[in-house]
Scaffold this motif. Structure first.
Motif, PDB file in Angstrom:
ATOM      1  N   ALA A 190       0.824  -1.219   0.000  1.00 26.15           N
ATOM      2  CA  ALA A 190       0.000   0.000   0.000  1.00 26.15           C
ATOM      3  C   ALA A 190       0.853   1.263   0.000  1.00 26.15           C
ATOM      4  N   CYS A 191       2.178   1.108   0.150  1.00 21.38           N
ATOM      5  CA  CYS A 191       3.075   2.274   0.273  1.00 21.38           C
ATOM      6  C   CYS A 191       3.929   2.497  -0.968  1.00 21.38           C
ATOM      7  N   LYS A 192       3.553   1.876  -2.088  1.00 15.24           N
ATOM      8  CA  LYS A 192       4.419   1.974  -3.265  1.00 15.24           C
ATOM      9  C   LYS A 192       4.494   3.373  -3.851  1.00 15.24           C
ATOM     10  N   GLU A 193       3.502   4.226  -3.582  1.00 17.30           N
ATOM     11  CA  GLU A 193       3.527   5.595  -4.105  1.00 17.30           C
ATOM     12  C   GLU A 193       4.073   6.595  -3.086  1.00 17.30           C
ATOM     13  N   GLU A 194       4.475   6.119  -1.909  1.00 16.67           N
ATOM     14  CA  GLU A 194       4.949   7.027  -0.867  1.00 16.67           C
ATOM     15  C   GLU A 194       6.414   7.429  -1.091  1.00 16.67           C
ATOM     16  N   THR A 195       6.807   8.522  -0.447  1.00 17.35           N
ATOM     17  CA  THR A 195       8.229   8.862  -0.385  1.00 17.35           C
ATOM     18  C   THR A 195       8.777   8.348   0.941  1.00 17.35           C
ATOM     19  N   TRP A 196      10.050   7.933   0.923  1.00 20.22           N
ATOM     20  CA  TRP A 196      10.619   7.203   2.054  1.00 20.22           C
ATOM     21  C   TRP A 196      11.769   7.963   2.700  1.00 20.22           C
ATOM     22  N   ALA A 197      11.816   7.908   4.014  1.00 21.46           N
ATOM     23  CA  ALA A 197      12.968   8.368   4.787  1.00 21.46           C
ATOM     24  C   ALA A 197      13.775   7.127   5.167  1.00 21.46           C
ATOM     25  N   CYS A 198      15.079   7.118   4.846  1.00 23.17           N
ATOM     26  CA  CYS A 198      15.885   5.901   5.008  1.00 23.17           C
ATOM     27  C   CYS A 198      17.199   6.182   5.738  1.00 23.17           C
ATOM     28  N   ASP A 199      17.769   5.106   6.231  1.00 20.70           N
ATOM     29  CA  ASP A 199      19.090   5.140   6.840  1.00 20.70           C
ATOM     30  C   ASP A 199      20.148   5.243   5.735  1.00 20.70           C
ATOM     31  N   ARG A 200      21.407   5.295   6.135  1.00 23.75           N
ATOM     32  CA  ARG A 200      22.512   5.377   5.179  1.00 23.75           C
ATOM     33  C   ARG A 200      22.539   4.149   4.265  1.00 23.75           C
ATOM     34  N   PRO A 201      23.022   4.325   3.018  1.00 24.49           N
ATOM     35  CA  PRO A 201      23.176   3.168   2.130  1.00 24.49           C
ATOM     36  C   PRO A 201      24.071   2.107   2.753  1.00 24.49           C
ATOM     37  N   GLN A 202      23.710   0.858   2.525  1.00 23.97           N
ATOM     38  CA  GLN A 202      24.446  -0.320   2.983  1.00 23.97           C
ATOM     39  C   GLN A 202      24.362  -0.547   4.496  1.00 23.97           C
ATOM     40  N   ALA A 223      13.434   9.984  -0.173  1.00 23.65           N
ATOM     41  CA  ALA A 223      13.474  11.445  -0.084  1.00 23.65           C
ATOM     42  C   ALA A 223      14.660  11.937   0.728  1.00 23.65           C
ATOM     43  N   CYS A 224      15.163  11.133   1.669  1.00 24.37           N
ATOM     44  CA  CYS A 224      16.294  11.557   2.498  1.00 24.37           C
ATOM     45  C   CYS A 224      16.988  10.331   3.067  1.00 24.37           C
ATOM     46  N   ARG A 225      18.249  10.508   3.442  1.00 26.49           N
ATOM     47  CA  ARG A 225      19.008   9.456   4.120  1.00 26.49           C
ATOM     48  C   ARG A 225      19.730  10.079   5.305  1.00 26.49           C
ATOM     49  N   TYR A 229      18.187   8.485  13.815  1.00 30.09           N
ATOM     50  CA  TYR A 229      16.775   8.104  13.785  1.00 30.09           C
ATOM     51  C   TYR A 229      15.865   9.244  14.228  1.00 30.09           C
ATOM     52  N   LEU A 230      16.349  10.128  15.106  1.00 27.72           N
ATOM     53  CA  LEU A 230      15.534  11.277  15.491  1.00 27.72           C
ATOM     54  C   LEU A 230      15.245  12.174  14.291  1.00 27.72           C
ATOM     55  N   MET A 231      16.246  12.334  13.422  1.00 28.26           N
ATOM     56  CA  MET A 231      16.045  13.131  12.209  1.00 28.26           C
ATOM     57  C   MET A 231      15.084  12.433  11.249  1.00 28.26           C
ATOM     58  N   LEU A 232      15.188  11.112  11.163  1.00 26.34           N
ATOM     59  CA  LEU A 232      14.257  10.361  10.311  1.00 26.34           C
ATOM     60  C   LEU A 232      12.821  10.514  10.811  1.00 26.34           C
ATOM     61  N   LEU A 233      12.636  10.387  12.113  1.00 27.29           N
ATOM     62  CA  LEU A 233      11.298  10.537  12.681  1.00 27.29           C
ATOM     63  C   LEU A 233      10.774  11.954  12.467  1.00 27.29           C
ATOM     64  N   ARG A 234      11.643  12.933  12.618  1.00 28.83           N
ATOM     65  CA  ARG A 234      11.226  14.316  12.403  1.00 28.83           C
ATOM     66  C   ARG A 234      10.828  14.537  10.946  1.00 28.83           C
ATOM     67  N   HIS A 235      11.531  13.896  10.027  1.00 29.12           N
ATOM     68  CA  HIS A 235      11.184  14.016   8.607  1.00 29.12           C
ATOM     69  C   HIS A 235       9.801  13.427   8.343  1.00 29.12           C
ATOM     70  N   VAL A 236       9.514  12.283   8.958  1.00 28.05           N
ATOM     71  CA  VAL A 236       8.188  11.672   8.810  1.00 28.05           C
ATOM     72  C   VAL A 236       7.114  12.606   9.368  1.00 28.05           C
ATOM     73  N   GLU A 237       7.376  13.172  10.536  1.00 25.71           N
ATOM     74  CA  GLU A 237       6.401  14.062  11.186  1.00 25.71           C
ATOM     75  C   GLU A 237       6.087  15.293  10.337  1.00 25.71           C
ATOM     76  N   THR A 239       7.116  16.116   6.928  1.00 26.88           N
ATOM     77  CA  THR A 239       7.012  16.122   5.459  1.00 26.88           C
ATOM     78  C   THR A 239       6.008  15.117   4.915  1.00 26.88           C
ATOM     79  N   GLY A 240       5.555  14.195   5.761  1.00 32.23           N
ATOM     80  CA  GLY A 240       4.616  13.190   5.269  1.00 32.23           C
ATOM     81  C   GLY A 240       5.274  11.965   4.681  1.00 32.23           C
TER      82      GLY A 240
END
Length: 314
Positions: A190-202, A223-225, A229-237, A239-240
């Motif tokens: 259900a999330c295939k059209e969403e933008t994702w906040a992710c950890d560093r590559p690898q 959308a970001c790496r 994790y606090l920054m990732l959570l803030r991005h979710v909060e 930017t959507g």
């Protein structure tokens, strides 16, 4: 007579693979490392290193000395600890490598308890994700690690002792106002059209996110790496975006909800070398980590026991 400092250089070369990597970890120049290894060859009257193009590799004699040297260094540290603490009181510094989401939920409370119960033991916390902590443990840069045994890069062997701490769910994190937040469970498809906040590559979580999304039939649009994790959570909060994170990382003070079906878990464990130096101090740290107050995220059902989805492992 063998020199412990030069033995450490050879041992790290066996683990890290290049003179430059050894130099960087010890804040030395590559030429200094090479000179010390050359002195070690003179001392042992053995050819320990051979060049293959611009790289070096250990000879059979070098491999033998590097691995025996690690045992010698561990035994020397044991003797030093015993001399400092004939009454078996845990003493000295123990370096604990721990992944980010377990620092404040698990490692900091353990450090607080140890400060009271063993005041002569100093616990140094070092943030290390699963792809970093295994090599650090084997090279001696960490004495104890908290990691996930599901990470393919961790190869337990006879030299390591693994003790379970619990099973941590991996959750889909959504903003509270997201349309999918109204569901009690959300399939990743259900999330295939969403933008994702992710950890560093690898990293462990970045690789797991990509793999689970691909299994659900799509490539995540990142959308970001951020390694934080606090920054990732803030991005979710703000930017959507959406993210996959360990439940240990998601606390009640974030304006997010967690959903995922079928459930995905990672197994969390404390790992040490069986020949760990300062064994009394290391044992005290292990005990403090294992004897923790109940942590909801680590009370998740263990998929290996028939709960959850045991196929979702990294």
């Amino acid at each position: 007579m063998l020199n412990s400092g030069r033995l450490q250089l050879l041992s790290r070369l066996d683990t890290l693979g290049t003179v430059r990597a050894v130099a960087d970890t010890l804040h030395l120049s590559a030429s200094t490392v090479s000179q010390q290894l050359a002195v070690l060859e003179t001392e042992t009257r053995c050819r320990l290193i051979e060049r293959t193009g611009r790289r070096v590799r250990l000879t059979p004699a070098g491999l033998l000395l590097a691995r025996r040297g690690r045992e010698i260094l561990d035994r020397m540290a044991d003797v030093e600890a015993e001399l400092r603490a004939l009454n078996d009181e845990p003493i000295g510094t123990v370096r604990l490598g721990v992944f980010q989401s377990a620092i404040y939920s698990l490692a900091v409370p353990a450090a607080d308890r140890l400060a009271t119960t063993h005041p002569h033991l100093h616990l140094e916390l070092v943030e290390m994700e699963p792809h970093e902590s295994g090599p650090a443990l084997r090279s001696g840069d960490a004495d104890v690690i908290v990691t996930t045994t599901d990470y393919a890069g961790l190869t337990p062997g006879a030299d390591l002792e693994v003790m379970s701490l619990g099973s941590d769910p991996v959750v889909l994190v959504l903003p509270r106002e997201h349309p999918l937040a109204a569901r009690t469970a959300v399939d990743l498809a259900a999330c295939k059209e969403e933008t994702w906040a992710c950890d560093r590559p690898q990293s462990y979580m970045a690789d797991l996110t990509v793999r689970l999304c691909r299994e659900a039939g799509f490539e995540p649009r990142v959308a970001c790496r951020f390694s934080n994790y606090l920054m990732l959570l803030r991005h979710v909060e703000t930017t959507g975006s959406v993210a996959l994170l360990p439940a240990l990382a998601v606390t009640a003070d974030h304006a997010v909800v967690t959903r995922l079906s079928p459930p995905v878990h990672r197994n969390v464990a404390v790992v040490v070398r069986r020949a760990a130096p300062q064994r009394a101090a290391v044992n005290a740290v292990i005990a403090a980590l294992r004897d923790h107050p109940e942590i909801e995220a680590l009370a998740a059902p263990d998929p290996a026991r028939g709960h959850g989805d045991g196929d979702h492992r990294s």
